[in-house]
Design a protein around this motif. Sequence first.
Motif, PDB file in Angstrom:
ATOM      1  N   GLY A 116       0.929  -1.102  -0.090  1.00  0.00           N
ATOM      2  CA  GLY A 116      -0.086   0.074   0.052  1.00  0.00           C
ATOM      3  C   GLY A 116       0.834   1.307   0.087  1.00  0.00           C
ATOM      4  O   GLY A 116       2.104   1.087   0.438  1.00  0.00           O
ATOM      5  N   MET A 117       0.339   2.280  -0.419  1.00  0.00           N
ATOM      6  CA  MET A 117       0.976   3.683  -0.324  1.00  0.00           C
ATOM      7  C   MET A 117      -0.153   4.633  -0.106  1.00  0.00           C
ATOM      8  O   MET A 117      -1.284   4.815  -0.648  1.00  0.00           O
ATOM      9  CB  MET A 117       1.695   4.030  -1.865  1.00  0.00           C
ATOM     10  N   VAL A 118       0.106   5.264   1.112  1.00  0.00           N
ATOM     11  CA  VAL A 118      -0.719   6.478   1.579  1.00  0.00           C
ATOM     12  C   VAL A 118      -0.416   7.641   1.834  1.00  0.00           C
ATOM     13  O   VAL A 118       0.702   7.819   2.377  1.00  0.00           O
ATOM     14  CB  VAL A 118      -1.485   5.888   2.972  1.00  0.00           C
ATOM     15  N   PRO A 119      -1.000   8.850   1.160  1.00  0.00           N
ATOM     16  CA  PRO A 119      -0.426  10.216   1.519  1.00  0.00           C
ATOM     17  C   PRO A 119      -0.611  10.480   2.923  1.00  0.00           C
ATOM     18  O   PRO A 119      -1.634   9.973   3.732  1.00  0.00           O
ATOM     19  CB  PRO A 119      -1.269  11.108   0.561  1.00  0.00           C
ATOM     20  N   SER A 120       0.293  11.210   3.661  1.00  0.00           N
ATOM     21  CA  SER A 120       0.050  11.383   5.232  1.00  0.00           C
ATOM     22  C   SER A 120       0.759  13.019   5.230  1.00  0.00           C
ATOM     23  O   SER A 120       1.336  13.475   4.455  1.00  0.00           O
ATOM     24  CB  SER A 120       0.784  10.408   5.865  1.00  0.00           C
ATOM     25  N   GLY A 121       0.515  13.365   6.247  1.00  0.00           N
ATOM     26  CA  GLY A 121       0.991  14.610   6.778  1.00  0.00           C
ATOM     27  C   GLY A 121       0.159  15.896   6.403  1.00  0.00           C
ATOM     28  O   GLY A 121       0.769  17.053   5.927  1.00  0.00           O
ATOM     29  N   TYR A 122      -1.112  15.824   6.349  1.00  0.00           N
ATOM     30  CA  TYR A 122      -2.010  16.885   5.739  1.00  0.00           C
ATOM     31  C   TYR A 122      -3.116  16.787   6.625  1.00  0.00           C
ATOM     32  O   TYR A 122      -3.789  15.773   7.200  1.00  0.00           O
ATOM     33  CB  TYR A 122      -2.205  16.871   4.286  1.00  0.00           C
ATOM     34  N   ARG A 123      -3.953  17.941   6.708  1.00  0.00           N
ATOM     35  CA  ARG A 123      -5.221  18.012   7.338  1.00  0.00           C
ATOM     36  C   ARG A 123      -6.352  17.682   6.260  1.00  0.00           C
ATOM     37  O   ARG A 123      -6.202  17.573   5.086  1.00  0.00           O
ATOM     38  CB  ARG A 123      -5.583  19.543   7.607  1.00  0.00           C
ATOM     39  N   PRO A 124      -7.513  17.450   6.784  1.00  0.00           N
ATOM     40  CA  PRO A 124      -8.694  17.007   5.641  1.00  0.00           C
ATOM     41  C   PRO A 124      -8.646  18.108   4.672  1.00  0.00           C
ATOM     42  O   PRO A 124      -8.695  19.246   4.699  1.00  0.00           O
ATOM     43  CB  PRO A 124      -9.929  16.794   6.548  1.00  0.00           C
ATOM     44  N   HIS A 125      -8.576  17.292   3.299  1.00  0.00           N
ATOM     45  CA  HIS A 125      -8.638  18.203   2.161  1.00  0.00           C
ATOM     46  C   HIS A 125      -9.855  18.650   1.634  1.00  0.00           C
ATOM     47  O   HIS A 125     -10.706  18.000   1.322  1.00  0.00           O
ATOM     48  CB  HIS A 125      -7.901  17.491   1.134  1.00  0.00           C
ATOM     49  N   LEU A 126      -9.917  19.924   1.447  1.00  0.00           N
ATOM     50  CA  LEU A 126     -11.030  20.427   0.753  1.00  0.00           C
ATOM     51  C   LEU A 126     -10.962  20.551  -0.762  1.00  0.00           C
ATOM     52  O   LEU A 126      -9.674  20.854  -1.273  1.00  0.00           O
ATOM     53  CB  LEU A 126     -11.644  21.718   1.281  1.00  0.00           C
ATOM     54  N   ARG A 127     -11.915  20.941  -1.701  1.00  0.00           N
ATOM     55  CA  ARG A 127     -11.496  21.203  -3.084  1.00  0.00           C
ATOM     56  C   ARG A 127     -10.850  22.800  -3.017  1.00  0.00           C
ATOM     57  O   ARG A 127     -11.180  23.516  -2.193  1.00  0.00           O
ATOM     58  CB  ARG A 127     -12.762  21.330  -3.811  1.00  0.00           C
ATOM     59  N   GLY A 128      -9.878  22.887  -3.824  1.00  0.00           N
ATOM     60  CA  GLY A 128      -9.132  24.205  -3.823  1.00  0.00           C
ATOM     61  C   GLY A 128     -10.108  25.340  -3.748  1.00  0.00           C
ATOM     62  O   GLY A 128      -9.838  26.247  -2.990  1.00  0.00           O
ATOM     63  N   LYS A 129     -11.038  25.378  -4.609  1.00  0.00           N
ATOM     64  CA  LYS A 129     -11.958  26.621  -4.899  1.00  0.00           C
ATOM     65  C   LYS A 129     -12.643  26.676  -3.475  1.00  0.00           C
ATOM     66  O   LYS A 129     -12.952  27.978  -2.874  1.00  0.00           O
ATOM     67  CB  LYS A 129     -12.845  26.543  -5.972  1.00  0.00           C
ATOM     68  N   MET A 130     -13.409  25.786  -2.815  1.00  0.00           N
ATOM     69  CA  MET A 130     -13.873  25.852  -1.595  1.00  0.00           C
ATOM     70  C   MET A 130     -13.096  26.141  -0.759  1.00  0.00           C
ATOM     71  O   MET A 130     -13.650  26.918   0.383  1.00  0.00           O
ATOM     72  CB  MET A 130     -14.619  24.429  -1.317  1.00  0.00           C
ATOM     73  N   LEU A 131     -11.969  25.661  -0.505  1.00  0.00           N
ATOM     74  CA  LEU A 131     -11.057  25.910   0.461  1.00  0.00           C
ATOM     75  C   LEU A 131     -10.536  27.421   0.542  1.00  0.00           C
ATOM     76  O   LEU A 131     -10.566  28.082   1.618  1.00  0.00           O
ATOM     77  CB  LEU A 131      -9.640  25.036   0.139  1.00  0.00           C
ATOM     78  N   THR A 139      -0.521  23.381   3.431  1.00  0.00           N
ATOM     79  CA  THR A 139      -1.161  22.299   4.373  1.00  0.00           C
ATOM     80  C   THR A 139      -2.276  21.712   3.843  1.00  0.00           C
ATOM     81  O   THR A 139      -2.493  20.389   4.366  1.00  0.00           O
ATOM     82  CB  THR A 139      -1.580  22.887   5.802  1.00  0.00           C
ATOM     83  N   ALA A 140      -2.944  22.037   2.917  1.00  0.00           N
ATOM     84  CA  ALA A 140      -4.074  21.190   2.365  1.00  0.00           C
ATOM     85  C   ALA A 140      -3.558  20.287   1.250  1.00  0.00           C
ATOM     86  O   ALA A 140      -4.525  19.269   1.001  1.00  0.00           O
ATOM     87  CB  ALA A 140      -5.051  22.123   1.373  1.00  0.00           C
ATOM     88  N   ILE A 141      -2.235  20.181   1.012  1.00  0.00           N
ATOM     89  CA  ILE A 141      -1.519  19.015   0.494  1.00  0.00           C
ATOM     90  C   ILE A 141      -0.590  18.160   1.203  1.00  0.00           C
ATOM     91  O   ILE A 141       0.065  18.870   1.721  1.00  0.00           O
ATOM     92  CB  ILE A 141      -0.803  19.761  -0.986  1.00  0.00           C
ATOM     93  N   ALA A 142      -0.729  16.945   1.056  1.00  0.00           N
ATOM     94  CA  ALA A 142       0.220  15.987   1.672  1.00  0.00           C
ATOM     95  C   ALA A 142       1.611  16.316   1.601  1.00  0.00           C
ATOM     96  O   ALA A 142       2.017  16.425   0.169  1.00  0.00           O
ATOM     97  CB  ALA A 142      -0.206  14.594   1.325  1.00  0.00           C
ATOM     98  N   ASP A 143       2.344  16.156   2.518  1.00  0.00           N
ATOM     99  CA  ASP A 143       3.827  16.472   2.331  1.00  0.00           C
ATOM    100  C   ASP A 143       4.785  15.088   2.411  1.00  0.00           C
ATOM    101  O   ASP A 143       5.732  15.033   2.069  1.00  0.00           O
ATOM    102  CB  ASP A 143       4.371  17.376   3.440  1.00  0.00           C
ATOM    103  N   SER A 144       3.930  13.915   2.559  1.00  0.00           N
ATOM    104  CA  SER A 144       4.831  12.574   2.688  1.00  0.00           C
ATOM    105  C   SER A 144       3.935  11.587   2.251  1.00  0.00           C
ATOM    106  O   SER A 144       2.603  11.616   2.198  1.00  0.00           O
ATOM    107  CB  SER A 144       5.346  12.536   4.160  1.00  0.00           C
ATOM    108  N   VAL A 145       4.528  10.369   2.048  1.00  0.00           N
ATOM    109  CA  VAL A 145       3.798   9.283   1.418  1.00  0.00           C
ATOM    110  C   VAL A 145       4.363   7.884   2.219  1.00  0.00           C
ATOM    111  O   VAL A 145       5.656   7.930   2.402  1.00  0.00           O
ATOM    112  CB  VAL A 145       3.953   8.995   0.034  1.00  0.00           C
ATOM    113  N   GLU A 146       3.541   7.254   2.953  1.00  0.00           N
ATOM    114  CA  GLU A 146       3.949   5.989   3.504  1.00  0.00           C
ATOM    115  C   GLU A 146       3.686   4.797   2.463  1.00  0.00           C
ATOM    116  O   GLU A 146       2.454   4.589   2.314  1.00  0.00           O
ATOM    117  CB  GLU A 146       3.004   6.151   4.602  1.00  0.00           C
TER     118      GLU A 146
END
Length: 258
Positions: free
Chosen positions: A209-224, A239-246
């Motif tokens: 598996g590969m899971v993005p991590s290190g970010y807060r719940p993501h909203l659509r860019g326009k809504m964010l 911070t809306a974009i994950a900075d690491s991957v596990e």
Amino acid sequence: MSKRFLSVALFAISAFAFAACDCNNKASSTLPVAVVPVAGESVVPKVELSGHKSQKFEANQFIASFSVELRDASKDDIYKKLADRRSKIFGAVKSLDIVESNIEQNSVSLTKDWTYHDGDRKLVGYVARQHFVVKMDSRKDAAMLAQMLSAEPDVEIYPTTSTLANEDSLRGVIIEAAVKDGMDKAEHYATGAGLKLGRVLYIGGEGEGMVPSGYRPHLRGKMLLASNGMDGSAALDETAIADSVEISASVRLTIELK
């Protein structure tokens, strides 16, 4: 008299023999059965276990996806509007020094827009849609692109995917580490039993598996941006974009003991 006595004696003997046979059958059904190995056949002692490895890596590739949806009564006008939006999108991407080969666009979808009244159907115009995907190697550029496109009212921005450009090679490293984890465990089992490891009889994957991590719940860019009261010139929100991957891997091992 002697015949009657003989008949009774024979009946008693028969009844006793039947009862004895029935008891033996009942007893044999409740006792454990020992299986004797066939001569010349040997049982190989072995241990079966799992190995696991999980590790985080800094994301080095970011995939942004967004779509354009336009409506107009004229088919010619809607194509002109779409060309204008596409020009602005490519302009925004090029301003971030993103090469054009990293931009993917699918074919334009054009559908008719109908209205219904009293059972009658009337054509009111057309709906054009086109989807875009942009690959970047900078988290900051991904956030910047979402911010720039948020100013376009007809652009729908989807969550940016954080991934690894060298995913295949890193996944191989993690699988090797998972196998080593399993072998290390097997070594402890063998040592505890006073034995040594022999051949690997079976090895197979149980899941990766590969899971993005290190970010807060993501909203659509326009809504964010809108929820924070921001427009296209506001501060970036990386911070809306994950900075690491596990990356994780699990393997199943069967190893001979000797």
